[in-house]
Design an enzyme around this catalytic site. Structure first.
Site, PDB file in Angstrom:
ATOM      1  N   ASN A   9       0.866  -1.186   0.000  1.00 30.94           N
ATOM      2  CA  ASN A   9       0.000   0.000   0.000  1.00 30.94           C
ATOM      3  C   ASN A   9       0.905   1.240   0.000  1.00 30.94           C
ATOM      4  O   ASN A   9       1.487   1.574   1.026  1.00 30.94           O
ATOM      5  CB  ASN A   9      -0.899  -0.055   1.252  1.00 30.94           C
ATOM      6  N   LYS A  11       0.126   4.290  -0.351  1.00 30.14           N
ATOM      7  CA  LYS A  11      -0.523   5.475   0.235  1.00 30.14           C
ATOM      8  C   LYS A  11      -0.312   6.706  -0.656  1.00 30.14           C
ATOM      9  O   LYS A  11      -0.280   6.572  -1.870  1.00 30.14           O
ATOM     10  CB  LYS A  11      -0.032   5.686   1.671  1.00 30.14           C
ATOM     11  N   HIS A  96      -9.633   1.283   4.981  1.00 28.72           N
ATOM     12  CA  HIS A  96      -8.328   1.400   5.633  1.00 28.72           C
ATOM     13  C   HIS A  96      -8.461   2.308   6.856  1.00 28.72           C
ATOM     14  O   HIS A  96      -9.263   3.251   6.837  1.00 28.72           O
ATOM     15  CB  HIS A  96      -7.304   1.967   4.649  1.00 28.72           C
ATOM     16  N   GLU A  98      -6.825   4.714   7.876  1.00 28.32           N
ATOM     17  CA  GLU A  98      -6.695   6.149   7.592  1.00 28.32           C
ATOM     18  C   GLU A  98      -7.985   6.703   6.981  1.00 28.32           C
ATOM     19  O   GLU A  98      -8.341   7.857   7.202  1.00 28.32           O
ATOM     20  CB  GLU A  98      -5.470   6.384   6.690  1.00 28.32           C
ATOM     21  N   GLU A 168      -5.818  -4.879  10.627  1.00 29.44           N
ATOM     22  CA  GLU A 168      -4.815  -3.831  10.800  1.00 29.44           C
ATOM     23  C   GLU A 168      -5.098  -3.055  12.084  1.00 29.44           C
ATOM     24  O   GLU A 168      -5.868  -2.083  12.072  1.00 29.44           O
ATOM     25  CB  GLU A 168      -4.851  -2.876   9.609  1.00 29.44           C
ATOM     26  N   GLY A 174       2.102   2.265  10.846  1.00 25.99           N
ATOM     27  CA  GLY A 174       3.048   3.376  10.703  1.00 25.99           C
ATOM     28  C   GLY A 174       3.749   3.746  12.002  1.00 25.99           C
ATOM     29  O   GLY A 174       4.382   4.792  12.092  1.00 25.99           O
ATOM     30  N   SER A 214       3.049  -2.089  10.448  1.00 24.14           N
ATOM     31  CA  SER A 214       4.491  -2.131  10.718  1.00 24.14           C
ATOM     32  C   SER A 214       5.136  -3.465  10.330  1.00 24.14           C
ATOM     33  O   SER A 214       6.032  -3.957  11.018  1.00 24.14           O
ATOM     34  CB  SER A 214       4.783  -1.790  12.182  1.00 24.14           C
TER      35      SER A 214
HETATM   36  P1  PGA Z   1       2.608   0.341   7.709  1.00 28.52           P
HETATM   37  O1  PGA Z   1       1.160   0.548   7.073  1.00 28.52           O
HETATM   38  O2  PGA Z   1       3.156  -0.952   7.167  1.00 28.52           O
HETATM   39  O3  PGA Z   1       3.397   1.523   7.287  1.00 28.52           O
HETATM   40  O4  PGA Z   1       2.419   0.259   9.206  1.00 28.52           O
HETATM   41  C1  PGA Z   1       0.294  -0.541   6.877  1.00 28.52           C
HETATM   42  C2  PGA Z   1      -0.979  -0.070   6.254  1.00 28.52           C
HETATM   43  O5  PGA Z   1      -1.408   1.046   6.549  1.00 28.52           O
HETATM   44  O6  PGA Z   1      -1.603  -0.781   5.431  1.00 28.52           O
END
Ligand code: PGA
Length: 251
Positions: A9, A11, A96, A98, A168, A174, A214
């Site tokens: 992803n 982003k 997601h 976010e 998630e 993140g 992460s």
């Molecule tokens: P990350 O994000 O691996 O940077 O923690 C995962 C995601 O948001 O799908």
């Protein structure tokens, strides 16, 4: 047998040239021989076309990071399932964290998007997960059951067969702090039980459950080894082929 799926992803990162370079190095790194895991990359909308061109003829699938539920209309700033399927998308990430937490997408709004994505010939990757406060208050199972129940309400069999779930935990995204294999396994088992109860054993056992939050080369192997993990959704570490490829190879 559920074939593992690893999704990058990207982003809101990368212009067209940067995304082309990244897609090219991932495609080269994977080579002609297919990996054990299926691979998908989710560039920003603006780079779907260019990345689609790079991965054409490879086993890498193209994913969008979101979409609207309507085909067209007066929805300023939105992108429809028709538009992304026209660009060759195989997958769409929905709900997601976010989208849920920064853009206030509700369970109901996310639920509306699943059937249109499938109706346009794509698969939906539905993200679920609890915040740290919800985990601390022992609400994880309840929150995830609610997110799944609303998303899957009234889903037809044809939809279920085109769905992956990504667990998630919001606190792991993140932050550099991934959920431990034990924490992941506990939640994945709960999700599987929910799916089997809601959809029946055959359909419920076909859905892949990915973990995200992460994921990096250093923890990918221990996560991939967990029986209940059918794949990984990778954010930060998917922005470089050097960190994404070892994660794919962890399966
Ligand atoms: P990350 O994000 O691996 O940077 O923690 C995962 C995601 O948001 O799908």
């Amino acid at each position: 047998m559920r074939v593992p799926l690893v999704v990058g992803n990207w982003k809101m990162n990368g212009n067209q040239a940067e995304c082309r370079v990244l897609a090219t190095s991932i495609a080269r790194g994977l080579g002609k021989k297919s990996a054990k895991a299926q691979v998908a990359v989710a560039p920003p909308f603006t780079a779907l076309a260019v990345v689609g061109k790079v991965i054409r003829g490879t086993d890498i699938k193209l994913s969008a990071q979101n979409c609207h539920w309507q085909t067209s209309g007066a929805f300023t700033g939105e992108v429809s399932p028709t538009m992304i399927s026209d660009l060759g998308c195989d997958y769409v990430i929905l709900g997601h964290s976010e989208r849920r937490h920064v853009f206030q997408e509700s369970d109901d709004l996310i639920a509306r998007k699943i059937a249109p994505v499938v109706a346009h010939g794509m698969r939906a990757i539905l993200c679920v997960g609890e915040t740290l406060a919800e985990r601390d208050h022992l609400q994880t199972a309840k929150v995830i059951a609610r997110q799944l129940r609303i998303a899957l309400k009234g889903s037809e069999k044809g939809v279920i067969d085109k769905l992956e779930i990504a667990y998630e935990p919001v606190w792991a995204i993140g932050t550099g702090q991934n959920a431990t294999p034990k924490q992941v396994d506990q939640v994945h088992r709960k999700i599987r039980t929910f799916l089997v109860e809601a959809l029946g054993a055959a359909a419920g056992n076909r859905v892949r459950i990915l973990y995200g939050g992460s994921v990096k080369p250093e923890n990918a192997a221990e996560l991939a080894e967990v029986d209940s993990v059918d794949g990984l959704l990778v954010g930060g570490a998917s922005l470089k082929a050097e960190t994404f490829l070892p994660i794919v190879r962890a399966f």
